[in-house]
Design a protein around this motif. Structure first.
Motif, mmCIF file in Angstrom:
data_model
loop_
_atom_site.group_PDB
_atom_site.id
_atom_site.type_symbol
_atom_site.label_atom_id
_atom_site.label_comp_id
_atom_site.label_asym_id
_atom_site.label_seq_id
_atom_site.Cartn_x
_atom_site.Cartn_y
_atom_site.Cartn_z
ATOM 1 N N UNK A 84 3.978 7.237 -7.633
ATOM 2 C CA UNK A 84 2.959 8.070 -8.264
ATOM 3 C C UNK A 84 1.923 7.265 -9.044
ATOM 4 N N UNK A 85 2.244 6.063 -9.477
ATOM 5 C CA UNK A 85 1.320 5.282 -10.309
ATOM 6 C C UNK A 85 0.015 5.029 -9.566
ATOM 7 N N UNK A 86 -1.100 5.191 -10.285
ATOM 8 C CA UNK A 86 -2.399 4.957 -9.668
ATOM 9 C C UNK A 86 -3.488 4.887 -10.719
ATOM 10 N N UNK A 87 -4.672 4.443 -10.302
ATOM 11 C CA UNK A 87 -5.804 4.331 -11.206
ATOM 12 C C UNK A 87 -7.102 4.512 -10.431
ATOM 13 N N UNK A 88 -8.173 4.814 -11.173
ATOM 14 C CA UNK A 88 -9.508 4.851 -10.607
ATOM 15 C C UNK A 88 -10.343 3.724 -11.195
ATOM 16 N N UNK A 89 -11.640 3.788 -10.970
ATOM 17 C CA UNK A 89 -12.550 2.765 -11.500
ATOM 18 C C UNK A 89 -13.711 3.444 -12.202
ATOM 19 N N UNK A 90 -14.373 2.695 -13.082
ATOM 20 C CA UNK A 90 -15.466 3.274 -13.864
ATOM 21 C C UNK A 90 -16.773 3.317 -13.088
ATOM 22 N N UNK A 91 -17.004 2.332 -12.220
ATOM 23 C CA UNK A 91 -18.250 2.260 -11.466
ATOM 24 C C UNK A 91 -18.072 2.763 -10.048
ATOM 25 N N UNK A 92 -18.785 3.846 -9.701
ATOM 26 C CA UNK A 92 -18.646 4.408 -8.358
ATOM 27 C C UNK A 92 -19.505 3.645 -7.362
ATOM 28 N N UNK A 93 -19.028 3.593 -6.116
ATOM 29 C CA UNK A 93 -19.823 2.991 -5.056
ATOM 30 C C UNK A 93 -19.667 1.485 -4.968
ATOM 31 N N UNK A 94 -20.287 0.921 -3.955
ATOM 32 C CA UNK A 94 -20.164 -0.506 -3.674
ATOM 33 C C UNK A 94 -21.120 -1.334 -4.527
ATOM 34 N N UNK A 95 -22.362 -0.909 -4.624
ATOM 35 C CA UNK A 95 -23.343 -1.681 -5.377
ATOM 36 C C UNK A 95 -23.013 -1.716 -6.855
ATOM 37 N N UNK A 140 -8.812 12.426 2.138
ATOM 38 C CA UNK A 140 -9.028 13.133 3.401
ATOM 39 C C UNK A 140 -10.489 13.535 3.588
ATOM 40 N N UNK A 141 -11.364 12.911 2.793
ATOM 41 C CA UNK A 141 -12.788 13.195 2.934
ATOM 42 C C UNK A 141 -13.561 11.917 2.634
ATOM 43 N N UNK A 142 -14.810 11.874 3.048
ATOM 44 C CA UNK A 142 -15.646 10.699 2.790
ATOM 45 C C UNK A 142 -16.510 10.946 1.566
ATOM 46 N N UNK A 143 -16.368 10.076 0.565
ATOM 47 C CA UNK A 143 -17.123 10.163 -0.683
ATOM 48 C C UNK A 143 -17.996 8.912 -0.771
ATOM 49 N N UNK A 144 -19.257 9.084 -1.005
ATOM 50 C CA UNK A 144 -20.233 8.001 -0.929
ATOM 51 C C UNK A 144 -19.767 6.734 -1.644
ATOM 52 N N UNK A 145 -19.470 5.704 -0.870
ATOM 53 C CA UNK A 145 -19.142 4.389 -1.417
ATOM 54 C C UNK A 145 -17.845 4.290 -2.182
ATOM 55 N N UNK A 146 -16.992 5.304 -2.145
ATOM 56 C CA UNK A 146 -15.820 5.331 -3.026
ATOM 57 C C UNK A 146 -14.690 4.427 -2.535
ATOM 58 N N UNK A 147 -14.396 3.415 -3.316
ATOM 59 C CA UNK A 147 -13.263 2.544 -3.017
ATOM 60 C C UNK A 147 -11.962 3.258 -3.380
#
Length: 224
Positions: A84-95, A140-147
């Motif tokens: 279950x452990x996981x994290x996100x990031x503060x900056x969205x997208x690749x650039x 299960x979906x494509x979100x612009x640039x989302x790692x």
């Protein structure tokens, strides 16, 4: 009836902590694995002798392997595991994204899941256990640039591949995929979204399914 034992990563708060509460109420022992020893100790105080605190870092295969061994020694076996452990990031997208944040996120969201599966497979090959993974509607979906979304695509793909492998041992794999949940994962509260207990209930449902049934994916999304 002998209690079965569930290992949970990211167990100190949010979905992990609520899953521990729901699982104990459903008759399980729980091994609580996370970095925050203080929070784990408080949760053990709340849950009692059916819970064991296992402080450690989910990005370490050695830490997860040792924690499961300690859990098996304490309760007799490891019958299920929840990666279950996981994290996100503060900056969205690749650039705008921060490569160091990506590195940390991939280590936890991807490698951490691999380590749980690797450590648990030793037990499940013998006892036909159950591995659960926290996926995401974002997987299960494509979100612009989302790692972040891409790491959850991995979880869904790997979960399906694992189900094929584990089936040979009579073991099961479930990906639980939440929509947005009001947890400490986000900096701001999301009061109109799902609650951690909604996802915990889905986990306990999958765990309790008849052995002949593999609940391979569960999507839980806000109704509003």
């Amino acid at each position: 009836m002998t209690r079965k034992t569930l290992f949970i990563t990211g167990a100190s708060s949010g979905i992990g902590a609520e899953t521990a509460r729901k699982a104990v109420a459903a008759g399980w022992n729980v091994g609580l694995f996370a970095r925050s020893e203080d929070k784990l100790s408080a949760l053990v105080d709340e849950l009692g002798e059916q819970a064991l605190a296992l402080p450690g870092d989910a990005t370490s295969l050695e830490a997860q392997t040792k924690a499961m061994a300690k859990l098996a020694e304490h309760f007799g076996d490891v019958d299920a595991a929840f990666a279950n452990a996981g994290m996100g990031v503060s900056g969205a997208g690749t650039l705008a994204g921060d490569p160091e944040e990506w590195q940390s996120m991939v280590q936890l969201n991807v490698m951490g899941v691999l380590w749980t599966a690797k450590a648990a497979s030793t037990y499940f090959k013998k006892n036909g256990g159950h591995l659960l993974l926290t996926g995401s509607a974002a997987g299960r979906t494509h979100i612009k640039g989302s790692v972040y979304s891409a790491t959850k695509w991995f979880v869904h793909g790997y979960g399906g591949n694992l189900a094929e492998e584990f089936r040979e041992w009579g073991a099961r794999v479930t990906v639980v995929a939440p929509g947005m949940v009001d947890t400490p994962f986000f900096d701001e509260a999301k009061p109109d979204k799902l609650k951690p207990e909604d996802i915990a209930e889905a986990v306990v449902y999958a765990l309790g399914a008849n052995k002949r049934a593999n609940v391979q994916e569960v999507f839980v999304v806000p109704s509003g």
